[in-house]
Design an enzyme around this catalytic site. Structure first.
Site, PDB file in Angstrom:
ATOM      1  N   LYS A   1       0.835  -1.199   0.000  1.00  0.00           N
ATOM      2  CA  LYS A   1       0.000   0.000   0.000  1.00  0.00           C
ATOM      3  C   LYS A   1       0.873   1.253   0.000  1.00  0.00           C
ATOM      4  CE  LYS A   1      -3.878   0.165   2.394  1.00  0.00           C
ATOM      5  NZ  LYS A   1      -4.818   0.083   3.556  1.00  0.00           N
ATOM      6  N   ILE A   2       0.630   2.100  -0.980  1.00  0.00           N
ATOM      7  CA  ILE A   2       1.343   3.372  -1.105  1.00  0.00           C
ATOM      8  C   ILE A   2       0.290   4.478  -1.163  1.00  0.00           C
ATOM      9  CG2 ILE A   2       2.879   4.760  -2.555  1.00  0.00           C
ATOM     10  CD1 ILE A   2       4.102   2.172  -3.602  1.00  0.00           C
TER      11      ILE A   2
END
Length: 372
Positions: free
Chosen positions: A140-141
């Site tokens: 997750k970014i």
């Protein structure tokens, strides 16, 4: 007649659980949710891990081992969270294989402290991917401006990415651009595009929370008529943008080369206003090829009394545009709303991360003291 979670699945909605803990893994709870509630993925974030680890259940042995090695809080958090995600990936592997690698996914987030540091975000995404070492993981970014190049770089390196904290259509368009650019770089490097996956996490209920606060402050009939309509309208327009973005010649060329659509994911789907139906952000956002990641309370509500009426998104674009136009007419600056929510989203995750670090520091100290 099939149950509501099966009906959602039949409509092309992937149900993911917005929660993970070691207890879920070791007690068989996660396997049960897969078998009985059609759960096909998991998302995590710093807040979720802070809650899980603060309760301590199932973590004592690993904390003691880490304390014995002299690990600090950051090292401990990294090892604890990657262990949970790796184990959850293994439980999800059957779903991963049966869905052609589309689902069966478990997400782990880069440190929110890095959201304004492109190089550090890119480096940690690569380290998390290597450490979890499971093809069905998602890194997750956040969709902050500084992190957009990290999304491109990660996709280009063959890392599957869950882009999180998306609130505005303009930022979503930038996220799609970052994904397509990453695919083009991966193709140029000779990578197999069919093994690269991504979702774009569009937050829903938080939009209503902020907009409804501004509606209440205005107090007019015209404003009040728009209460609790912004979040769903915004998400529906995100799906419209998804459809047009992946119908371009550029996107079609990548898809023809084996690439996958970057699926929209509805996040923040737990209802925060008790006057609203507790399944609202599920039943009103049904469309083919989307993910809805739900807290367990929402999942239970959907399974118990959710009414699935089919696609509730693609036929409602005109109404969704009208809602946003009407918000502007009553004086609500929606761009200001979404910018504030992005900043608050990062700040909340940073605060949770620091809370998690404090919790782990205390646990390490207690474990070290017990060994003396």
């Amino acid at each position: 007649m099939s149950n509501p979670t099966q009906q959602l699945t039949d409509q092309g909605v992937s149900i993911w659980l917005d929660d993970l803990s070691r207890r879920r893994i070791t007690t068989g709870n996660l396997a049960d949710l897969i078998a009985n509630h059609n759960v096909t993925g998991i998302t995590t974030n710093p807040t979720i891990f802070a809650g899980a680890i603060s309760h301590g259940e199932g973590y004592q042995d690993q904390v003691a081992e880490l304390a014995g090695r002299g690990a600090d809080a950051d090292q401990a958090i990294f090892e604890i969270t990657t262990t949970d995600v790796r184990d959850a990936c293994d439980i999800m592997n059957g779903v991963y294989e049966s869905t052609g690698h589309v689902d069966g996914r478990v997400s782990i987030e880069v440190s929110p402290d890095l959201s304004d540091d492109t190089a550090a975000t890119t480096a940690q995404a690569a380290l998390l991917w290597k450490t979890v070492d499971r093809r069905n993981a998602y890194i997750k970014i956040p969709a902050t401006r500084a992190s957009l190049p990290s999304i491109t770089a990660s996709i280009a390196a063959g890392i599957s990415v869950n882009v999180t904290l998306i609130f505005s259509l303009d930022r979503y368009a930038e996220v799609v651009e970052a994904y397509l650019a990453g695919l083009e770089q991966a193709r140029a490097a000779g990578l197999d595009l069919s093994e690269i996956f991504s979702v774009a996490s569009f937050f829903v209920s938080r939009v209503d929370t902020e907009v409804d606060k501004r509606i209440a402050a205005l107090g007019t009939d015209a404003a009040t008529a728009l209460k609790s309509k912004a979040g769903i309208a915004n998400a529906r327009l995100a799906y419209e943008l998804f459809e047009t973005s992946f119908a371009t010649d550029r996107a079609k060329a990548l898809l023809a080369a084996g690439a996958h659509l970057q699926r929209p994911l509805w996040a923040s789907t737990g209802v925060k206003d008790p006057s609203l139906p507790d399944t609202l952000y599920v039943t009103e956002l049904v469309a083919p090829g989307v993910v809805n990641t739900m807290p367990e309370k929402t999942l239970d509500a959907v399974a118990d009394h959710g009414v699935i009426t089919g696609d509730t998104v693609t036929g409602n674009y005109a109404d969704a545009h009208a809602v946003l136009d009407s918000l502007a007419d009553v004086g609500i600056d929606f761009a200001d709303v979404t910018q504030l929510l992005e900043e608050e989203g990062v700040s909340k995750f940073v605060a949770s991360w620091h809370q998690l670090a404090d919790t782990v520091t205390e646990a390490l100290s207690a474990a070290a003291g017990a060994d003396k």
